[in-house]
Design a protein around this motif. Structure first.
Motif, short mmCIF file in Angstrom:
data_model
loop_
_atom_site.label_atom_id
_atom_site.label_comp_id
_atom_site.label_asym_id
_atom_site.label_seq_id
_atom_site.Cartn_x
_atom_site.Cartn_y
_atom_site.Cartn_z
N ASP A 143 0.80 -1.08 -0.03
CA ASP A 143 0.03 0.10 -0.12
C ASP A 143 0.81 1.17 0.15
OD1 ASP A 143 -2.48 -0.96 -0.31
OD2 ASP A 143 -3.07 -1.07 1.82
N ALA A 144 1.97 1.22 0.59
CA ALA A 144 2.66 2.54 0.68
C ALA A 144 3.90 2.46 -0.28
CB ALA A 144 3.44 2.63 2.12
N ASP A 145 4.07 1.53 -1.28
CA ASP A 145 5.04 1.31 -2.22
C ASP A 145 4.86 1.29 -3.67
OD1 ASP A 145 6.65 0.62 -0.01
OD2 ASP A 145 5.82 -1.46 -0.14
N ILE A 146 5.72 2.03 -4.36
CA ILE A 146 5.67 1.53 -5.97
C ILE A 146 6.51 0.47 -6.20
CG2 ILE A 146 5.37 4.34 -6.18
CD1 ILE A 146 8.08 3.94 -7.50
N ASN A 166 18.00 0.70 -0.91
CA ASN A 166 18.11 1.36 0.23
C ASN A 166 16.74 2.45 0.29
OD1 ASN A 166 20.25 0.05 1.22
ND2 ASN A 166 21.62 1.29 -0.06
N THR A 167 15.98 2.50 -0.70
CA THR A 167 15.15 3.27 -0.98
C THR A 167 13.85 2.72 -0.11
OG1 THR A 167 15.69 3.84 -3.13
CG2 THR A 167 13.29 4.44 -2.60
N GLY A 168 13.14 3.34 0.72
CA GLY A 168 12.08 2.69 1.51
C GLY A 168 10.85 1.98 0.86
N ASN A 211 14.21 -6.92 2.34
CA ASN A 211 12.83 -7.13 1.88
C ASN A 211 12.42 -6.11 0.68
OD1 ASN A 211 11.09 -9.07 3.47
ND2 ASN A 211 12.25 -7.92 5.06
N THR A 212 13.55 -5.72 -0.28
CA THR A 212 13.35 -4.85 -1.62
C THR A 212 12.80 -5.70 -2.63
OG1 THR A 212 15.08 -3.26 -0.81
CG2 THR A 212 14.32 -3.34 -3.00
#
Lengths: 219, 140
Positions: free
Chosen positions: A72-75, A105-107, A138-139
């Motif tokens: 939900d909070a990710d592209i 390292n991009t959240g 978890n990327t």
């Protein structure tokens, strides 16, 4: 006086152009769309409703349950592969590794690689594959689930042709597309994952999408 | 006396020409193997092993380890034809995934081996069709 008028026109035109070039680049919204008319506070309002990715549920390489809500909070970028694929998968994941290394390292960014051969690609097989590829954390999730669910998601929602074909090398054919999805689960880009130039283009587009202001996201 | 001197020069010249022609023939042959091998590499090997023979992390071995290629040069044709399973170590790393079989003709095997053995930093010379045929007879 006449000269002055012309100069004025010229200046207006030039400044208009300059203004346009200052506009920030935005990515198109892909997929089907429909107009929805509803009544709000006694007024008739027409809204454009964009195609979004349907709810799903899979398991990642760590054995964790992953649903559409987990993103939900990710592209994110989605692709389809299988670990024993001798044809285009190594090329796709060699290219995807570049994307991973750029954004690990991009959240609020993720990569989802769906296996289209869940019979062979169990959770431990996917974990081993990720380890060997050099993927931790978890990327980048390697997802396993029911074959029908994966195929339906691919065909109807990611517009990717993923079909069983016993005559092709590895027993499957698939298209090698990378699909870029925004926080509202709309498709914002489709790229040939076997072409390093298109993958570079995608890396640029991901940066553009990450920079998209939040007010566009809250809908 | 003059004739003798001229004769010596002529001898030297023809010897030089002879050697040059031989070398030239060899390098023409090498170039033919190498350029055909490059096309076969693109069709059969490049997806996995990469444009620069770099492999893929710990999944697919690189083709840049000259020592491995030299030590196994008489097995390479069999590896290509029958595929390769089991643990191997090269470039100081272990690999244990399977390489699928590629049904190449002996000539194609010789060409692609010549290409690999002289690209990506390797300089291991020509592998002829005779060599590839004799290697393939000894496949396990």
């Amino acid at each position: 006086m006449r000269n002055f008028a012309w100069a004025f026109v010229l200046i207006s035109v030039v400044s208009a152009c300059t203004f346009n070039s200052n506009d920030k680049k935005t990515l198109p919204i892909l997929g089907s769309r429909k107009l929805e008319t509803k009544t709000v506070d006694g007024k008739t309002v027409t809204d454009t409703v964009y195609q979004t990715i349907t709810p799903f549920k899979f398991v990642n390489q760590y054995g964790d349950s992953i649903t559409n809500k987990s993103l939900d909070a990710d592209i994110y970028v989605a692709d389809f592969f299988f670990t024993t694929c001798p044809s285009i998968c190594p090329v796709m994941h060699r290219n995807m590794l570049k994307v991973y290394n750029t954004f690990k390292n991009t959240g609020d960014f993720k990569i989802l690689s769906h296996t289209i051969d869940p019979k062979h690609d169990s959770v431990p097989v996917l974990k081993k594959y990720a380890d060997k590829l050099g993927v931790t954390g978890n990327t980048w999730w390697f997802l396993q689930g029911k074959k029908e669910s994966t195929y339906e998601l691919a065909e109807k929602h990611y517009m990717v042709a993923v079909k069983g074909d016993s005559t092709a090398a590895g027993g499957y054919i698939h298209s090698g597309y990378f699909i870029l999805v925004d926080k509202q689960k709309r498709i914002r880009g489709v790229y040939d994952g076997t072409d390093p130039n298109q993958v570079d283009q995608m890396i640029g587009d991901i940066k553009t999408l990450l920079a998209e202001p939040d007010e566009n996201i809250a809908q | 006396m003059k004739f003798k001197k001229n004769g010596a020069i002529l001898c030297c010249l023809s010897a030089i020409l002879f050697i040059a022609a031989c070398e030239n023939q060899e390098s023409v042959e090498f170039k033919r193997y190498y350029s055909n091998g490059s096309l076969i590499y693109q069709q059969h090997c490049q997806n996995c092993h990469g444009t620069n023979g770099e492999g893929l992390s710990a999944l697919i071995p690189p083709l840049t380890d000259s020592v491995y290629l030299k030590n196994n040069r008489n097995s390479l044709a069999c590896y290509i034809r029958n595929g390769l399973k089991g643990k191997i170590t090269l470039d100081g790393k272990e690999f244990d995934d399977a390489m699928p079989a590629n049904n190449l003709a002996p000539m194609e095997a010789a060409e692609v081996i010549t290409y690999i053995q002289n690209s990506f930093g390797n300089k291991l010379g020509l592998t002829t069709i005779d060599q590839a045929e004799s290697d393939l007879e000894k496949c396990k």
